[in-house]
Design an enzyme around this catalytic site. Structure first.
Site, PDB file in Angstrom:
ATOM      1  N   HIS A   1      11.692  10.543  43.108  1.00 38.33           N
ATOM      2  CA  HIS A   1      13.053  10.636  43.220  1.00 38.33           C
ATOM      3  C   HIS A   1      14.363  10.194  42.592  1.00 38.33           C
ATOM      4  CE1 HIS A   1      15.344  10.561  47.685  1.00 38.33           C
ATOM      5  NE2 HIS A   1      15.134  11.888  47.951  1.00 38.33           N
TER       6      HIS A   1
ATOM      7  N   GLU B   1      16.558  18.428  43.423  1.00 39.87           N
ATOM      8  CA  GLU B   1      17.558  17.527  44.557  1.00 39.87           C
ATOM      9  C   GLU B   1      18.437  17.379  43.455  1.00 39.87           C
ATOM     10  OE1 GLU B   1      14.678  16.177  47.814  1.00 39.87           O
ATOM     11  OE2 GLU B   1      15.595  14.321  46.097  1.00 39.87           O
TER      12      GLU B   1
ATOM     13  N   ASN C   1       9.808  14.208  53.618  1.00 44.47           N
ATOM     14  CA  ASN C   1       9.800  12.945  52.656  1.00 44.47           C
ATOM     15  C   ASN C   1      10.154  12.212  53.997  1.00 44.47           C
ATOM     16  OD1 ASN C   1      10.485  10.751  51.259  1.00 44.47           O
ATOM     17  ND2 ASN C   1      12.150  11.261  49.947  1.00 44.47           N
ATOM     18  N   TRP C   2       9.490  10.881  54.465  1.00 46.08           N
ATOM     19  CA  TRP C   2      10.248  10.109  55.254  1.00 46.08           C
ATOM     20  C   TRP C   2      10.479   8.967  54.489  1.00 46.08           C
ATOM     21  CZ3 TRP C   2       5.600   9.689  59.618  1.00 46.08           C
ATOM     22  CH2 TRP C   2       5.633  10.828  59.999  1.00 46.08           C
ATOM     23  N   LYS C   3      10.898   9.001  53.390  1.00 44.84           N
ATOM     24  CA  LYS C   3      11.426   7.640  52.588  1.00 44.84           C
ATOM     25  C   LYS C   3      11.096   6.426  53.469  1.00 44.84           C
ATOM     26  CE  LYS C   3      15.300  10.624  51.355  1.00 44.84           C
ATOM     27  NZ  LYS C   3      16.020  10.625  50.743  1.00 44.84           N
TER      28      LYS C   3
ATOM     29  N   GLY D   1      14.184  15.821  53.804  1.00 48.78           N
ATOM     30  CA  GLY D   1      14.105  13.846  53.868  1.00 48.78           C
ATOM     31  C   GLY D   1      14.689  14.358  55.159  1.00 48.78           C
ATOM     32  N   GLY D   2      16.097  13.768  55.592  1.00 49.00           N
ATOM     33  CA  GLY D   2      16.427  13.750  57.251  1.00 49.00           C
ATOM     34  C   GLY D   2      15.530  13.976  58.263  1.00 49.00           C
TER      35      GLY D   2
ATOM     36  N   GLU E   1      16.347   8.603  44.537  1.00 47.04           N
ATOM     37  CA  GLU E   1      16.721   6.745  45.548  1.00 47.04           C
ATOM     38  C   GLU E   1      15.885   6.247  44.175  1.00 47.04           C
ATOM     39  OE1 GLU E   1      15.823   8.304  49.107  1.00 47.04           O
ATOM     40  OE2 GLU E   1      17.874   9.192  49.215  1.00 47.04           O
TER      41      GLU E   1
ATOM     42  N   SER F   1      19.211  17.531  52.196  1.00 45.70           N
ATOM     43  CA  SER F   1      20.180  17.739  53.488  1.00 45.70           C
ATOM     44  C   SER F   1      19.499  19.596  53.815  1.00 45.70           C
ATOM     45  CB  SER F   1      21.590  18.187  53.818  1.00 45.70           C
ATOM     46  OG  SER F   1      22.422  17.066  52.757  1.00 45.70           O
TER      47      SER F   1
ATOM     48  N   GLY G   1      20.671  13.632  51.934  1.00 50.00           N
ATOM     49  CA  GLY G   1      21.299  12.088  52.778  1.00 50.00           C
ATOM     50  C   GLY G   1      23.097  12.371  53.521  1.00 50.00           C
TER      51      GLY G   1
HETATM   52  P1  PGA Z   1      17.597  14.756  53.101  1.00 54.77           P
HETATM   53  O1  PGA Z   1      16.467  13.701  51.884  1.00 54.77           O
HETATM   54  O2  PGA Z   1      16.661  16.268  53.682  1.00 54.77           O
HETATM   55  O3  PGA Z   1      17.646  13.592  53.932  1.00 54.77           O
HETATM   56  O4  PGA Z   1      18.628  15.284  52.431  1.00 54.77           O
HETATM   57  C1  PGA Z   1      15.967  14.645  51.111  1.00 54.77           C
HETATM   58  C2  PGA Z   1      15.305  14.133  49.912  1.00 54.77           C
HETATM   59  O5  PGA Z   1      16.036  13.092  49.413  1.00 54.77           O
HETATM   60  O6  PGA Z   1      14.045  14.175  49.540  1.00 54.77           O
END
Ligand code: PGA
Length: 253
Positions: free
Chosen positions: A96, A168, A9-11, A235-236, A98, A214, A174
């Site tokens: 998601h 999640e 997930n590149w956000k 994500g990251g 977010e 994470s 994050g």
């Molecule tokens: P993260 O994000 O790996 O940076 O914690 C995961 C996600 O939000 O899908």
């Protein structure tokens, strides 16, 4: 055996040029992902560039990060399932945390988006997960049951093969904090319980549940070793080609 799935997930990261650069680094590192299903979910504006950069490479599928429930209309800033399909998008992330936290996404809107995605033939990664406050109040189970049941309301059994659920925990996204493998496994079990109630044991068991929050090359192996976990939503670490490729090939770590 279920096919495992690692999705990035590149956000809201990468310009068009940076997208091409990242994919060009990623392709030789990922190489042949073997049985692993690999997806990258890029920002809408980079989908076309990503598709071109991935051309000829069968190992990585293209995903988006949201989809609207209506086929078209007066919804400024939104994107429809057909628009994604016209760009050869295969997967879409829905609900998601977010989106839920910062953009007013609700259980109802997640359900509406999921219905539109599956009706259009897209594959969906539906995210559920508790906040820190909810976990500390002992409400994790209740939240997961509610979010899962609400997301799948009115979704036909025949559409389940198009859907992956991502557990999640919001407090792990994050933050560098990861759920322990046991916590992730228990949560995935609870998610399956909600699915079992609606669809019965066999379809619920056949569904894939990812862990996200994470996840990285250091913890992927122990998380993937859990019987209830069939993949990861990253994500990251998905923005770091070496790290992401290691996650994809975690069995070689
Ligand atoms: P993260 O994000 O790996 O940076 O914690 C995961 C996600 O939000 O899908």
């Amino acid at each position: 055996m279920k096919r495992e799935i690692i999705a990035g997930n590149w956000k809201m990261n990468c310009t068009k040029a940076e997208t091409v650069e990242l994919i060009e680094k990623l392709l030789p590192l990922v190489g042949d992902p073997g049985k692993m299903e690999v997806v990258i979910c890029v920002p809408f504006t980079n989908i076309d560039a990503a598709r071109k950069a991935l051309r000829g490479h069968k190992g990585i599928k293209l995903g988006a990060q949201n989809v609207h429930w209506a086929p078209k209309g007066a919804f400024t800033g939104e994107i429809s399932a057909d628009m994604l399909k016209s760009l050869k998008v295969k997967y879409v992330i829905i609900g998601h945390s977010e989106r839920r936290q910062y953009f007013g996404e609700t259980d109802e809107s997640v359900n509406a988006r999921l219905k539109a995605a599956v009706a259009a033939g897209l594959k969906a990664i539906v995210c559920v997960g508790e906040t820190l406050e909810e976990r500390e109040a002992g409400r994790t189970r209740e939240v997961l049951l509610r979010q899962t049941s609400a997301a799948f309301e009115g979704i036909d059994k025949s559409a389940l093969k198009q859907i992956v659920v991502a557990y999640e925990p919001v407090w792990a996204i994050g933050t560098g904090k990861t759920a322990t493998p046991k916590e992730a496994n228990t949560a995935a079990f609870v998610i399956r319980k909600a699915l079992r109630k609606q669809y019965g044991r066999t379809p619920a068991h056949a569904m894939r549940v990812q862990y996200g929050g994470s996840m990285n090359a250091s913890n992927v192996k122990e998380l993937m070793a859990m019987p209830q976990i069939d993949g990861g939503l990253i994500g990251g670490a998905s923005l770091k080609p070496e790290e992401f490729a290691k996650i994809v090939h975690y069995d070689e770590l």
